[in-house]
Design a protein around this motif. Sequence first.
Motif, PDB file in Angstrom:
ATOM      1  N   ALA A 278       0.721  -1.288  -0.075  1.00 45.89           N
ATOM      2  CA  ALA A 278      -0.083  -0.013  -0.105  1.00 45.89           C
ATOM      3  C   ALA A 278       0.909   1.102  -0.009  1.00 45.89           C
ATOM      4  O   ALA A 278       1.677   1.517   0.907  1.00 45.89           O
ATOM      5  CB  ALA A 278      -0.901  -0.082   1.240  1.00 45.89           C
ATOM      6  N   HIS A 279       0.592   2.022  -1.018  1.00 48.68           N
ATOM      7  CA  HIS A 279       1.202   3.424  -1.042  1.00 48.68           C
ATOM      8  C   HIS A 279       0.562   4.531  -0.102  1.00 48.68           C
ATOM      9  O   HIS A 279       1.022   5.495   0.374  1.00 48.68           O
ATOM     10  CB  HIS A 279       1.304   4.020  -2.417  1.00 48.68           C
ATOM     11  N   HIS A 280      -0.900   4.272  -0.192  1.00 47.52           N
ATOM     12  CA  HIS A 280      -1.550   4.948   0.646  1.00 47.52           C
ATOM     13  C   HIS A 280      -2.188   4.192   1.912  1.00 47.52           C
ATOM     14  O   HIS A 280      -2.962   3.541   1.873  1.00 47.52           O
ATOM     15  CB  HIS A 280      -2.791   5.593  -0.351  1.00 47.52           C
ATOM     16  N   LYS A 281      -1.759   4.858   3.042  1.00 45.35           N
ATOM     17  CA  LYS A 281      -2.186   4.223   4.249  1.00 45.35           C
ATOM     18  C   LYS A 281      -2.593   5.160   5.492  1.00 45.35           C
ATOM     19  O   LYS A 281      -1.864   6.167   5.409  1.00 45.35           O
ATOM     20  CB  LYS A 281      -1.456   2.950   4.609  1.00 45.35           C
ATOM     21  N   GLY A 282      -3.289   4.741   6.560  1.00 46.40           N
ATOM     22  CA  GLY A 282      -3.373   5.770   7.620  1.00 46.40           C
ATOM     23  C   GLY A 282      -4.815   5.212   8.288  1.00 46.40           C
ATOM     24  O   GLY A 282      -5.134   4.111   8.149  1.00 46.40           O
ATOM     25  N   GLU A 283      -5.218   6.136   9.047  1.00 50.22           N
ATOM     26  CA  GLU A 283      -6.452   5.823   9.649  1.00 50.22           C
ATOM     27  C   GLU A 283      -7.700   6.885   9.230  1.00 50.22           C
ATOM     28  O   GLU A 283      -7.594   8.073   9.434  1.00 50.22           O
ATOM     29  CB  GLU A 283      -6.423   6.016  11.339  1.00 50.22           C
TER      30      GLU A 283
ATOM     31  N   MET B 238      -9.175  11.094  -0.884  1.00 49.95           N
ATOM     32  CA  MET B 238      -8.806  11.944  -1.877  1.00 49.95           C
ATOM     33  C   MET B 238      -7.409  11.780  -2.476  1.00 49.95           C
ATOM     34  O   MET B 238      -6.981  12.030  -3.555  1.00 49.95           O
ATOM     35  CB  MET B 238      -9.123  13.360  -1.705  1.00 49.95           C
ATOM     36  N   THR B 239      -6.567  10.900  -1.610  1.00 49.26           N
ATOM     37  CA  THR B 239      -5.192  10.856  -2.320  1.00 49.26           C
ATOM     38  C   THR B 239      -5.222   9.612  -3.284  1.00 49.26           C
ATOM     39  O   THR B 239      -3.949   9.516  -3.839  1.00 49.26           O
ATOM     40  CB  THR B 239      -4.420  10.396  -0.987  1.00 49.26           C
ATOM     41  N   ILE B 240      -6.145   8.960  -3.278  1.00 50.51           N
ATOM     42  CA  ILE B 240      -6.198   7.690  -4.342  1.00 50.51           C
ATOM     43  C   ILE B 240      -7.038   8.129  -5.577  1.00 50.51           C
ATOM     44  O   ILE B 240      -8.073   8.817  -5.418  1.00 50.51           O
ATOM     45  CB  ILE B 240      -6.762   6.421  -3.753  1.00 50.51           C
ATOM     46  N   SER B 241      -6.535   7.616  -6.502  1.00 46.50           N
ATOM     47  CA  SER B 241      -7.100   7.960  -7.911  1.00 46.50           C
ATOM     48  C   SER B 241      -8.351   6.875  -8.206  1.00 46.50           C
ATOM     49  O   SER B 241      -7.988   5.535  -7.983  1.00 46.50           O
ATOM     50  CB  SER B 241      -5.992   8.039  -8.976  1.00 46.50           C
ATOM     51  N   PRO B 242      -9.337   7.130  -8.971  1.00 49.08           N
ATOM     52  CA  PRO B 242     -10.280   6.105  -9.344  1.00 49.08           C
ATOM     53  C   PRO B 242      -9.793   5.252 -10.348  1.00 49.08           C
ATOM     54  O   PRO B 242      -8.727   5.518 -11.146  1.00 49.08           O
ATOM     55  CB  PRO B 242     -11.433   6.854  -9.897  1.00 49.08           C
ATOM     56  N   SER B 243     -10.511   3.958 -10.524  1.00 51.05           N
ATOM     57  CA  SER B 243     -10.241   3.132 -11.419  1.00 51.05           C
ATOM     58  C   SER B 243     -11.345   2.305 -12.016  1.00 51.05           C
ATOM     59  O   SER B 243     -12.419   2.133 -11.185  1.00 51.05           O
ATOM     60  CB  SER B 243      -8.899   2.145 -11.130  1.00 51.05           C
ATOM     61  N   SER B 244     -11.087   1.535 -13.173  1.00 51.15           N
ATOM     62  CA  SER B 244     -12.189   0.616 -13.561  1.00 51.15           C
ATOM     63  C   SER B 244     -11.827  -0.858 -13.310  1.00 51.15           C
ATOM     64  O   SER B 244     -12.215  -1.813 -13.909  1.00 51.15           O
ATOM     65  CB  SER B 244     -12.732   0.876 -14.935  1.00 51.15           C
ATOM     66  N   ASP B 245     -10.750  -1.224 -12.398  1.00 53.25           N
ATOM     67  CA  ASP B 245     -10.017  -2.294 -12.485  1.00 53.25           C
ATOM     68  C   ASP B 245     -10.844  -3.590 -12.077  1.00 53.25           C
ATOM     69  O   ASP B 245     -10.659  -4.531 -12.538  1.00 53.25           O
ATOM     70  CB  ASP B 245      -8.815  -2.381 -11.657  1.00 53.25           C
ATOM     71  N   MET B 246     -11.854  -3.378 -10.985  1.00 49.66           N
ATOM     72  CA  MET B 246     -12.632  -4.384 -10.535  1.00 49.66           C
ATOM     73  C   MET B 246     -13.608  -4.937 -11.657  1.00 49.66           C
ATOM     74  O   MET B 246     -13.754  -6.131 -11.947  1.00 49.66           O
ATOM     75  CB  MET B 246     -13.465  -3.813  -9.324  1.00 49.66           C
ATOM     76  N   GLU B 247     -14.132  -3.948 -12.362  1.00 44.56           N
ATOM     77  CA  GLU B 247     -15.133  -4.631 -13.488  1.00 44.56           C
ATOM     78  C   GLU B 247     -14.272  -5.038 -14.846  1.00 44.56           C
ATOM     79  O   GLU B 247     -14.658  -6.010 -15.265  1.00 44.56           O
ATOM     80  CB  GLU B 247     -15.855  -3.335 -14.013  1.00 44.56           C
TER      81      GLU B 247
ATOM     82  N   ASN C  56      -3.678  -2.924  -6.967  1.00 42.42           N
ATOM     83  CA  ASN C  56      -3.253  -1.973  -7.365  1.00 42.42           C
ATOM     84  C   ASN C  56      -2.633  -0.964  -6.472  1.00 42.42           C
ATOM     85  O   ASN C  56      -3.798  -0.177  -6.065  1.00 42.42           O
ATOM     86  CB  ASN C  56      -3.656  -1.364  -8.793  1.00 42.42           C
ATOM     87  N   PRO C  57      -1.565  -0.666  -5.946  1.00 44.83           N
ATOM     88  CA  PRO C  57      -1.445   0.150  -4.871  1.00 44.83           C
ATOM     89  C   PRO C  57      -1.458   1.505  -5.345  1.00 44.83           C
ATOM     90  O   PRO C  57      -1.822   2.313  -4.148  1.00 44.83           O
ATOM     91  CB  PRO C  57       0.245  -0.060  -4.802  1.00 44.83           C
ATOM     92  N   ASP C  58      -1.637   1.961  -6.639  1.00 44.36           N
ATOM     93  CA  ASP C  58      -2.129   3.293  -6.951  1.00 44.36           C
ATOM     94  C   ASP C  58      -3.538   3.540  -6.607  1.00 44.36           C
ATOM     95  O   ASP C  58      -3.988   4.794  -6.269  1.00 44.36           O
ATOM     96  CB  ASP C  58      -1.728   3.792  -8.341  1.00 44.36           C
TER      97      ASP C  58
END
Length: 511
Positions: free
Chosen positions: A394-399, A408-417, A424-426
């Motif tokens: 994970a590049h993005h982690k926290g509480e 808001m730090t992660i970008s959207p994707s269509s990977d699941m579909e 994908n860590p991005d």
Amino acid sequence: MYSYRFIPGTEFDGHAAEECIDLFNGHYGVWADSHPRAGKHIHFSVGRLMNLLRAEGSFVFLCRDEVGKLAGYAVGARLRANGHVVSWVTQLVVHTEHQNQGIASTLLGAAWCFSDDFAWGLATANPYAVRALEAATGRRCDPELSRKLASDIGPAYRGAGEYLSAAKLTFEGGRSALDTKFFVSHAGVPEMIKAVSTDIPWTLGELADGEEWFAVTFREQVRRPVTMDDLRRLEEASSEIVADAYDRMAVAFDDSKHLWTKHTQSEVAALWTKLHLIAGATVLDLGCGNGRHSTALASRGAVVTAVDRSKPWLDTARERALQQGCDVRFVEGDARVPLNLGPFDSVICLYDVVGSFVSEGDNRAILEAIASSLKPGGTFALSVMNRQAADEIAHHKGEIETNPNALMTISPSSDMEQTGQIWNPDHLFLDVASGVVYRRERFTKGGDLPIETIVRDRRFYVNQIVRMCIESGLLVDEARPVRLGYWADDSGNFGSSNKEILVIGHRTTET
């Protein structure tokens, strides 16, 4: 208390349309004094509603109360204009008994979530709808910015509905209004403006008869910080939306694009050995999806019952079994609820059925359903996603509780579909406190513009899932991270950073 559902305009049927029209006709508003039918409820027709759904990327969001009665709905479209995507809501109606419950902002938030559209807007004579728009997008309506960018979005919003196509737009005197010739009564508007302006100034000016506010927010505006209330409201709505999107995926699912499905035969071969299966053994497949494991087990001689809560996926699984000449009993049901179908010699629950729910109670309920479905001494196989692997990639982690804006730090994707790739860590955020992974996924069908929503799942450490199994009445014989599809003992593909945890065990022989 409320459940939400997303329906693409192409799939919206007459029964649902009649429900919406009944709600509109009783709760939208009354005609103005200048209208020939002054004081009477404004009525809309099913035909006119269906016309709105001819727009590009049209959709409907429904909100139902705890007994299933329609409490509110939003009709809109995501449209392209001048290289931009613009989301426009053409109808937003909430039952009077359910107003001031956050339904309008949740409907709009569910429609837009954290999308990166160029603009979001609606035409309305209701100040509460304007505030719902602002709450959903985290931005304030700014007439001056709307004036500057109106030409950029004009081709889009004017295509959202016939009544918008020729409406005159005005920004005179600091107002932001469309002359839609819609003579809804403005009698209560001054009091509503006063009510919504206690802490936040009203910026859109007043309306003349037949006008509606041109209420728009834009991506380029600074978004206010996301609060936990915002996030919880979106989480509440997103669970139903994701379930609907999952159902729609079944229609166009392509094994060749979802490469994780290519290991079916090697996985079943490993399970056949590990679960001590023989021809005639009874097997329950909980959360069977497209039935790939069910049919492979049946082809080896097992007597298989397969359960999934998604009817479209069950239909896909039945077709697979028919094509392969396999006799499988398919049952529509929820893996969290004992279905009294057994007892079985073995139960399999694979590819993250446990973990697809973020609630520990839900996941424990599945484990308890596995235990209750087994004969004494019966065997089970379970696979879940590995928290250790998530920690490492994970590049993005926290509480999330302390920083909901982290999404808001992660970008959207269509990977699941499109590919089933959810590592994908991005595109993921790991909540280190709970082990819940957040993603912003886009779902589409055919050529429609996608809807974007929050998807969550829970990932486990080995000791966590072992403890949960034991506490649910299951004895664990083996639990280790495995490479995708390589489950056999001689594969040499075991390691702490592998993405799946395979759990093999049995139910105690005590009755």
